[in-house]
Design a protein around this motif. Structure first.
Motif, mmCIF file in Angstrom:
data_model
loop_
_atom_site.group_PDB
_atom_site.id
_atom_site.type_symbol
_atom_site.label_atom_id
_atom_site.label_comp_id
_atom_site.label_asym_id
_atom_site.label_seq_id
_atom_site.Cartn_x
_atom_site.Cartn_y
_atom_site.Cartn_z
ATOM 1 N N VAL A 79 0.832 -1.208 0.000
ATOM 2 C CA VAL A 79 0.000 0.000 0.000
ATOM 3 C C VAL A 79 0.860 1.250 0.000
ATOM 4 O O VAL A 79 0.477 2.279 -0.564
ATOM 5 C CB VAL A 79 -0.998 0.005 1.189
ATOM 6 C CG1 VAL A 79 -1.958 -1.158 1.083
ATOM 7 C CG2 VAL A 79 -0.287 -0.014 2.526
ATOM 8 N N ASP A 80 2.033 1.176 0.610
ATOM 9 C CA ASP A 80 2.961 2.316 0.638
ATOM 10 C C ASP A 80 3.469 2.626 -0.763
ATOM 11 O O ASP A 80 3.470 3.787 -1.202
ATOM 12 C CB ASP A 80 4.125 1.989 1.570
ATOM 13 C CG ASP A 80 5.081 3.154 1.742
ATOM 14 O OD1 ASP A 80 4.642 4.218 2.211
ATOM 15 O OD2 ASP A 80 6.275 2.992 1.431
ATOM 16 N N VAL A 81 3.886 1.607 -1.470
ATOM 17 C CA VAL A 81 4.410 1.809 -2.828
ATOM 18 C C VAL A 81 3.303 2.261 -3.768
ATOM 19 O O VAL A 81 3.505 3.153 -4.598
ATOM 20 C CB VAL A 81 5.076 0.513 -3.351
ATOM 21 C CG1 VAL A 81 5.375 0.621 -4.846
ATOM 22 C CG2 VAL A 81 6.360 0.233 -2.577
ATOM 23 N N TYR A 82 2.117 1.663 -3.643
ATOM 24 C CA TYR A 82 1.022 2.069 -4.529
ATOM 25 C C TYR A 82 0.743 3.563 -4.403
ATOM 26 O O TYR A 82 0.621 4.271 -5.412
ATOM 27 C CB TYR A 82 -0.255 1.277 -4.212
ATOM 28 C CG TYR A 82 -1.443 1.772 -5.016
ATOM 29 C CD1 TYR A 82 -1.667 1.311 -6.303
ATOM 30 C CD2 TYR A 82 -2.323 2.724 -4.499
ATOM 31 C CE1 TYR A 82 -2.734 1.782 -7.062
ATOM 32 C CE2 TYR A 82 -3.390 3.202 -5.236
ATOM 33 C CZ TYR A 82 -3.587 2.732 -6.528
ATOM 34 O OH TYR A 82 -4.625 3.210 -7.274
ATOM 35 N N ASP A 83 0.657 4.054 -3.169
ATOM 36 C CA ASP A 83 0.350 5.474 -2.992
ATOM 37 C C ASP A 83 1.475 6.351 -3.519
ATOM 38 O O ASP A 83 1.224 7.415 -4.095
ATOM 39 C CB ASP A 83 0.095 5.783 -1.521
ATOM 40 C CG ASP A 83 -0.388 7.206 -1.319
ATOM 41 O OD1 ASP A 83 -1.495 7.526 -1.803
ATOM 42 O OD2 ASP A 83 0.338 8.010 -0.705
ATOM 43 N N ALA A 84 2.733 5.914 -3.332
ATOM 44 C CA ALA A 84 3.866 6.685 -3.859
ATOM 45 C C ALA A 84 3.817 6.742 -5.384
ATOM 46 O O ALA A 84 4.134 7.775 -5.991
ATOM 47 C CB ALA A 84 5.176 6.056 -3.391
ATOM 48 N N LEU A 85 3.384 5.648 -6.006
ATOM 49 C CA LEU A 85 3.340 5.606 -7.471
ATOM 50 C C LEU A 85 2.267 6.531 -8.042
ATOM 51 O O LEU A 85 2.500 7.236 -9.028
ATOM 52 C CB LEU A 85 3.091 4.174 -7.948
ATOM 53 C CG LEU A 85 4.231 3.180 -7.732
ATOM 54 C CD1 LEU A 85 3.766 1.760 -8.067
ATOM 55 C CD2 LEU A 85 5.450 3.547 -8.584
ATOM 56 N N VAL A 86 1.084 6.547 -7.439
ATOM 57 C CA VAL A 86 -0.022 7.312 -8.021
ATOM 58 C C VAL A 86 -0.048 8.767 -7.543
ATOM 59 O O VAL A 86 -0.892 9.553 -7.982
ATOM 60 C CB VAL A 86 -1.387 6.655 -7.716
ATOM 61 C CG1 VAL A 86 -1.448 5.262 -8.311
ATOM 62 C CG2 VAL A 86 -1.660 6.618 -6.207
ATOM 63 N N SER A 87 0.892 9.116 -6.659
ATOM 64 C CA SER A 87 0.943 10.482 -6.144
ATOM 65 C C SER A 87 1.997 11.300 -6.882
ATOM 66 O O SER A 87 3.028 10.776 -7.315
ATOM 67 C CB SER A 87 1.266 10.477 -4.643
ATOM 68 O OG SER A 87 0.280 9.775 -3.924
ATOM 69 N N GLU A 88 1.726 12.580 -6.992
ATOM 70 C CA GLU A 88 2.697 13.481 -7.632
ATOM 71 C C GLU A 88 3.850 13.773 -6.682
ATOM 72 O O GLU A 88 3.669 13.963 -5.493
ATOM 73 C CB GLU A 88 2.017 14.796 -8.011
ATOM 74 C CG GLU A 88 2.939 15.766 -8.727
ATOM 75 C CD GLU A 88 2.239 17.041 -9.133
ATOM 76 O OE1 GLU A 88 2.885 17.897 -9.764
ATOM 77 O OE2 GLU A 88 1.043 17.191 -8.797
#
Length: 348
Positions: free
Chosen positions: A297-306
């Motif tokens: 979940v940490d990586v997913y949010d980092a990927l979809v965030s600017e």
């Protein structure tokens, strides 16, 4: 003056009502009904602590009355003591089967009536006191949980206010954490390991996974470009620092599920399935499950965030990257669950 317990006496014969009222009146507040319909009405309106119910009554007998009382939520737990002149175990068995608490035979023996009513009243008072204590405990627990969640939110916001690049990362990862954990539970993935987990506590505590950033320099934390090797090394220290910070809280305040969850998330969410992560280079299931879930979940949010050093990736591209990381960065079973429900991440 303490309020008296209440007893409803139901009998179609006035002589019996007078006799029972005389026996019980000094110790209890007495309600009276002379037929089944009135008995049900009084029971629902006044909710007596105990009901003394005659079996043989015209139109509606005691068996019908107790059956009706047991259908209603408000009256179903009121103990009913049957009073009867019937001789034989069948009548008693039928009454007990319908939910009667006890039997008082006619003619009445004063001490027997008093003892049997007192026994039921004592049970009622004990259960009432127990329920009050339980409610008070639940209220205190809810207050503590609200306080705990508020403190965690403040700490998480302190981290995010220092790290200008991550926005609402803690909030968003906690939402996705709940989605993923619920999906894992539904599918029985790591069911044994998660059998004693409180999902809400786990989700709330996950907000502290980046608390170690508190000790990282603002210059490094908010650098818009690529980190140097030394800066990246300093950044990696946040996992152990976060674990240590939460460990010190546990030492001071005592061990509990919430803080242990937070400690495991903080210290292990940068580990990788193939052993190439940090801070300990753990591999496979040696990585705590908390960290393996948090990692995704940490990586997913980092990927979809600017970020200043990259534009936000599309949800589809983030799914592709996580899929590529299956078996090296991420736990394969957790990735499989994510792939089943990834649209829910996009919705969040």
């Amino acid at each position: 003056m303490d309020k008296k317990n209440t007893v409803l006496v139901v009998d179609d014969e006035s002589a019996n009502i007078i006799a029972l009222t005389g026996i019980l009146n000094p110790d209890y507040e007495i309600f009276v009904a002379k037929n089944g319909l009135d008995a049900i009405m009084v029971a629902k309106e006044d909710l007596p602590d105990v009901i003394l119910l005659d079996v043989l009554m015209p139109e509606m007998d005691g068996y019908e009355v107790i059956a009706e009382l047991k259908k209603t939520e408000a009256t179903k737990s009121i103990p009913v003591i049957f009073i009867t002149g019937l001789d034989g175990s069948n009548a008693e068995k039928k009454g007990l089967t319908l939910g009667a608490a006890d039997y008082i035979p006619k003619p009445f023996i004063t001490d027997i009536v008093k003892l049997r009513v007192r026994n039921q009243v004592s049970l009622v008072n004990h259960m009432r006191a127990l329920n009050e204590k339980t409610e008070a405990l639940l209220e205190r627990t809810e207050k503590l949980l609200r306080l705990q969640n508020s403190m965690m939110s403040v700490l998480a916001n302190m981290v995010e206010n220092r790290d200008k690049l991550t926005g609402k990362h803690a909030e968003q990862t906690s939402k996705n954490m709940k989605v993923l954990l619920n999906a894992m539970t539904k599918r029985g993935v790591y069911a044994d390991e998660m059998s004693n987990w409180n999902i809400d506590v786990m989700v709330s505590s996950s907000r502290l996974h980046d608390i170690g950033k508190i000790v990282v320099s603002d210059v490094i934390l908010n650098k818009p470009g690529k980190l140097t090797k030394g800066e990246y090394s300093d950044m990696q220290k946040r996992a152990l620092e976060g674990e240590a910070i939460i460990g010190s809280i546990i030492t001071e305040s005592g061990d509990d599920e919430f803080m242990q969850n937070a400690k495991l998330c903080a210290g292990s969410h940068h580990e990788k399935w193939d052993g190439s992560g940090y801070p300990r280079g753990l591999k496979g299931t040696d990585i705590p499950l908390h960290g393996r879930v948090m990692a995704l979940v940490d990586v997913y949010d980092a990927l979809v965030s600017e970020r200043p050093y990259k534009p936000p990736f599309t949800h589809e591209r983030a799914v592709e990257i996580i899929t590529e990381g299956k078996g090296n960065h991420f736990d394969p079973q957790i990735v499989d669950v994510f792939l089943d429900i990834h649209e829910l991440f996009e919705a969040e």
